[in-house]
Design an enzyme around this catalytic site. Structure first.
Site, mmCIF file in Angstrom:
data_model
loop_
_atom_site.group_PDB
_atom_site.id
_atom_site.type_symbol
_atom_site.label_atom_id
_atom_site.label_comp_id
_atom_site.label_asym_id
_atom_site.label_seq_id
_atom_site.Cartn_x
_atom_site.Cartn_y
_atom_site.Cartn_z
ATOM 1 N N GLU A 250 21.630 -10.508 3.089
ATOM 2 C CA GLU A 250 21.480 -10.712 1.766
ATOM 3 C C GLU A 250 22.634 -11.180 0.463
ATOM 4 O O GLU A 250 22.603 -11.972 -0.360
ATOM 5 C CB GLU A 250 20.599 -9.292 1.167
ATOM 6 C CG GLU A 250 18.836 -8.987 1.793
ATOM 7 C CD GLU A 250 17.928 -10.489 2.015
ATOM 8 O OE1 GLU A 250 17.931 -11.387 1.414
ATOM 9 O OE2 GLU A 250 17.073 -10.574 2.812
ATOM 10 N N THR B 102 -2.380 3.661 -7.612
ATOM 11 C CA THR B 102 -3.425 4.458 -8.167
ATOM 12 C C THR B 102 -2.912 5.852 -8.979
ATOM 13 O O THR B 102 -3.196 5.565 -9.863
ATOM 14 C CB THR B 102 -4.191 5.189 -6.699
ATOM 15 O OG1 THR B 102 -4.059 3.338 -6.205
ATOM 16 C CG2 THR B 102 -5.514 5.683 -7.558
ATOM 17 N N ASP C 248 13.899 -18.780 6.062
ATOM 18 C CA ASP C 248 14.699 -19.140 5.845
ATOM 19 C C ASP C 248 14.407 -20.602 5.896
ATOM 20 O O ASP C 248 14.528 -21.573 4.636
ATOM 21 C CB ASP C 248 16.593 -18.845 5.550
ATOM 22 C CG ASP C 248 16.190 -17.550 4.707
ATOM 23 O OD1 ASP C 248 15.204 -16.525 3.952
ATOM 24 O OD2 ASP C 248 17.167 -16.097 5.387
ATOM 25 N N PRO D 19 0.495 -1.062 -0.331
ATOM 26 C CA PRO D 19 -0.163 -0.162 -0.226
ATOM 27 C C PRO D 19 0.573 1.008 0.313
ATOM 28 O O PRO D 19 1.870 1.978 0.640
ATOM 29 C CB PRO D 19 -0.353 0.024 1.425
ATOM 30 C CG PRO D 19 -0.727 -1.676 1.674
ATOM 31 C CD PRO D 19 0.374 -2.076 1.367
ATOM 32 N N GLY D 20 0.447 2.742 -0.739
ATOM 33 C CA GLY D 20 0.711 3.382 -0.554
ATOM 34 C C GLY D 20 2.659 3.917 -1.779
ATOM 35 O O GLY D 20 2.622 4.688 -1.501
HETATM 36 P P1 ADP Z 1 -0.930 3.135 -4.023
HETATM 37 O O1 ADP Z 1 -1.997 2.716 -4.886
HETATM 38 O O2 ADP Z 1 0.041 1.750 -3.599
HETATM 39 O O3 ADP Z 1 -1.963 2.338 -1.977
HETATM 40 P P2 ADP Z 1 -1.659 5.996 -3.713
HETATM 41 O O4 ADP Z 1 -0.910 5.654 -5.559
HETATM 42 O O5 ADP Z 1 -2.375 5.879 -3.661
HETATM 43 O O6 ADP Z 1 -0.803 4.143 -3.494
HETATM 44 O O7 ADP Z 1 -0.372 6.667 -3.414
HETATM 45 C C1 ADP Z 1 -0.924 7.576 -2.401
HETATM 46 C C2 ADP Z 1 -0.237 8.566 -2.221
HETATM 47 O O8 ADP Z 1 0.945 8.824 -1.899
HETATM 48 C C3 ADP Z 1 0.066 9.691 -3.985
HETATM 49 O O9 ADP Z 1 -1.606 10.300 -4.115
HETATM 50 C C4 ADP Z 1 1.024 10.344 -3.942
HETATM 51 O O10 ADP Z 1 0.844 11.916 -2.999
HETATM 52 C C5 ADP Z 1 1.691 9.106 -2.510
HETATM 53 N N1 ADP Z 1 2.790 8.554 -3.715
HETATM 54 C C6 ADP Z 1 2.693 7.131 -3.384
HETATM 55 N N2 ADP Z 1 3.574 6.669 -4.609
HETATM 56 C C7 ADP Z 1 4.280 7.632 -4.929
HETATM 57 C C8 ADP Z 1 5.227 7.901 -5.485
HETATM 58 N N3 ADP Z 1 6.017 7.152 -6.581
HETATM 59 N N4 ADP Z 1 5.746 9.675 -5.746
HETATM 60 C C9 ADP Z 1 5.606 9.918 -5.995
HETATM 61 N N5 ADP Z 1 4.070 10.091 -5.229
HETATM 62 C C10 ADP Z 1 3.800 8.883 -4.290
HETATM 63 ZN ZN ZN Z 2 17.103 -14.445 4.197
HETATM 64 MG MG MG Z 3 -4.168 2.317 -4.556
#
Ligand code: ADP
Ligand code: ZN
Ligand code: MG
Length: 655
Positions: free
Chosen positions: A455, A236, A531, A231-232
């Protein structure tokens, strides 16, 4: 505390607002619906049901007394009550008729008829009610009323959200939010640390921009792209930016929106969404959290909702298969999940989501990029070292970074500073970690070092054993699902038949992580739990199924797989306790031997181990070629005798 994933950016905020607005509208509708229906029920009881029952009830004793006094004019005897009229002489002597009703004794009064007869009262019996009639009136009518009301209200909402009424008052309408190309403000410039993913998405953009050209060149037209990652990490965001780059319409929806109580509604929504997308083509349809509908069918039993989910999934598959990615109406479907392992294999089949793009937490370079992106509108102090900020946040996702930058700005604003300093950022990091329930972790220096050696150990053993699969990438960027780092090996070919030596090598590689910790630090950590589990499992298979132990011979000792409550369990009741002991001993021997071997290999190449681990600490992620470099450039003091042979086969394996 700020919610992770709502950084101070305009487009995101708009989006968030739209969602919140939608949620609020639904909530308000739900509440007002509840209140109105309760009101209607109450009114119905008050105005219709109650008067029927309650007109002029008198006690049975009074009725008997009236009867004895000759004041009853006539009665109708029903099953549940007696209704009738009394003669009440008015003061002037003229008779007045007053209706009454009373509830008779439960068992019935056998002498009642006789007494009525004697008192010369007109009496009749109620026709037994049509059994369906009463039920209809008392139960079904309010229900029908409520249902009608519900449909009306819901239908209005459906038509408010989209043009026209679709399906039954819009229940089967897709809830996807359409964003017109001109309204998409994000592009790849707003995504940091995802260069590999972006490179893979270029083909999609090319296709959406010039489908004819793409088809002419004979390119295989892509259909579905699955973004996989914790997540995050910007899944999206990346999907939306892809639409922004290609300048096409973007339909955003989430898997959960297709999961409804009524069978068929989800499927109808899927159909509707694709219909809309085709009309708006070229377009990207994005299904977030697709695991909500795409979970594997069968297997684990779930309570309820299965039929519906299955239908929805089938409809989705049919739509993916059905829409010809023809050049006139190009539609690409993108989806995101952080649990790829639960997805139905049918979804991942070729021709569907055949392209999978993994997105991990960003490494150092990526974090620098992301911090730069999210500090565009933040006033940073002149000496704010973005690189140092990135170093402090190993293991943060993109959303965590955005959040930390936002928090830092808020903190600086609170103490009325002119600009955001590194100290503010440091304080913000702590807040983000505290707020995210351990979802993201920042490792301390000692942990990072341990993971780096761990690693490196896997990677070096993989290069050093004759049958090791070539290492493609090593990383010490913490993964969301527990792993603190990873070593990726790329098999050169699919293998169906494995020799005993190859299996032993695999065990050695699995234990290479712990071996490296011992060689370098003379101590061990909990980092090898996974592992050890995998190594033990493999060794057990070798002994009990592959017949690879001399002591036990080519006999199968594995228990039978039984199906129990939808899971498979092993039945070991056929194996004697003595044999089990031997099996355990053999498994232990196999694992221990390989563990020793890994230790010896690493001890012999300790300089390479150090070099590699240091590189990892500095860069966080290195490619497989670095492993070879480290081996070639570091002197190997105590080379074992058969090492020449090993180097040779290593080259074979990688070539
Ligand atoms: P996911 O869908 O993977 O859970 P999101 O796309 O909803 O994550 O990300 C949430 C917010 O975090 C985005 O709107 C952005 O502001 C920030 N963010 C996440 N990843 C990035 C990235 N690689 N570059 C810039 N901003 C990011
Ligand atoms: Zn390992
Ligand atoms: Mg998302």
């Amino acid at each position: 505390m700020n919610e992770p994933g709502s950084p101070p950016r305009k487009d995101n905020r708009d989006d968030e607002k739209k969602r919140q607005e939608k949620g609020r509208r639904q909530f308000r509708f739900g509440i007002s619906y509840l209140i109105t229906s309760l009101l209607v029920l109450w009114l119905f009881q008050l105005l219709v049901v109650a008067p029927l029952n309650r007109s002029t009830e008198i006690p049975y004793s009074e009725f008997m007394k009236n009867l004895a006094d000759g004041r009853i004019a006539e009665v109708t005897i029903g099953e549940r009550d007696i209704i009738g009229e009394t003669k009440n002489p008015k003061p002037d002597g003229s008779p007045a008729v007053v209706p009454f009703d009373t509830v008779p004794a439960p068992a019935g009064d056998s002498k009642l008829i006789e007494e009525l007869q004697n008192a010369k009262v007109t009496y009749r019996f109620e026709r037994p009610p049509n059994p369906i009639g009463g039920f209809l009136l008392e139960y079904l009518m309010p229900l029908a009323l409520l249902g009608g009301f519900w449909y009306l209200a819901y239908g209005r909402m459906g038509s408010g959200a989209g043009p026209g009424l679709g399906g039954i008052f819009g229940v089967g309408k897709s809830k996807a939010i359409e964003v017109k190309p001109e309204d998409i403000t994000v592009t790849y410039k707003d995504v940091g640390g995802a260069d590999e993913a972006i490179a893979e998405l270029q083909e999609i953009i090319q296709f959406l921009k010039a489908p004819d050209q793409f088809a002419q060149l004979g390119g295989h037209i892509p259909k579905g792209v699955l973004l996989v990652g914790p997540p995050g990490t910007g899944k999206t965001l990346l999907a939306k930016a892809t639409a922004g780059e290609a300048q096409v319409a973007f339909f955003e929806t989430s898997g959960a929106e297709f999961v409804e109580m009524f069978v068929g509604v989800g499927a109808a929504r899927v159909r509707d969404m694709f219909e809309q997308a085709r009309k708006a083509a070229p377009a990207i349809v994005f299904i977030d959290e697709i695991d909500a509908i795409g979970q594997s069918r069968g297997g684990v039993m779930r309570l309820g909702g299965n039929d519906e989910r299955e239908q929805t999934l089938n409809q989705l598959l049919a739509e993916i298969d059905g829409f010809k990615t023809d050049a006139s109406a190009p539609v690409i479907i993108m989806a995101a999940t952080n649990r790829p392992e639960v997805l139905d294999p049918a979804l991942l089949r070729a021709g569907r989501f055949d392209r999978q793009i993994a997105i991990g937490n960003p490494d150092l370079v990526g974090r620098v990029q992301i911090l730069r992106i999210h500090s565009k509108n933040v006033k940073l102090a002149a000496d704010f070292d973005v690189e140092r900020a990135a170093r402090m946040t190993a293991g943060f996702s993109g959303a965590d970074l955005a959040n930390a930058m936002n928090e830092a700005a808020l903190l600086a604003a609170r103490h009325k500073a002119a600009a955001v300093t590194l100290n503010d950022f440091e304080a913000a990091i702590e807040r983000v970690i505290a707020g995210s329930e351990k979802r993201s972790r920042v490792m301390n220096e000692q942990e990072r070092t341990t993971v780096a050696y761990h690693e490196s150990g896997h990677a070096l053993v993989a290069e050093l054993v004759p049958y090791g699969e070539p290492v493609s990438k090593i990383s010490i960027v913490p993964h969301s699902r527990g792993a603190l780092g990873y070593t990726m090996q790329m098999p050169t070919e699919d293998r169906y038949l494995l020799k005993i030596d190859e299996l032993k090598d695999r065990i050695a590689v699995m234990l290479g992580g712990r071996a490296a910790e011992v060689v370098e630090f003379r101590t061990i950590s909990t980092g090898a739990t996974d592992d050890i589990m995998r190594a033990t499992e493999l060794a057990r298979h070798m002994v009990t199924e592959f017949g690879m132990s001399d002591k036990l011979g080519s006999v199968r000792y594995a228990g039978q797989q039984l199906q129990y409550l939808g899971r498979s369990v092993e039945d070991n009741s056929q194996i004697s306790p003595e044999t089990r002991q031997v099996i355990d001993g053999e498994v232990q021997r196999l694992v221990t031997e390989q563990y020793k071997r890994a230790q010896e290999l690493l001890a012999a190449h300790q300089p390479a181990l150090k070099t590699l681990a240091q590189r990892l600490l500095k860069q966080e992620t290195v490619s497989g070629s670095v492993v070879k470099e480290a081996l070639e450039n570091s002197p190997s003091p105590g080379l074992p005798a058969d090492c020449a042979h090993m180097e040779e086969s290593r080259e074979e394996a990688s070539g």
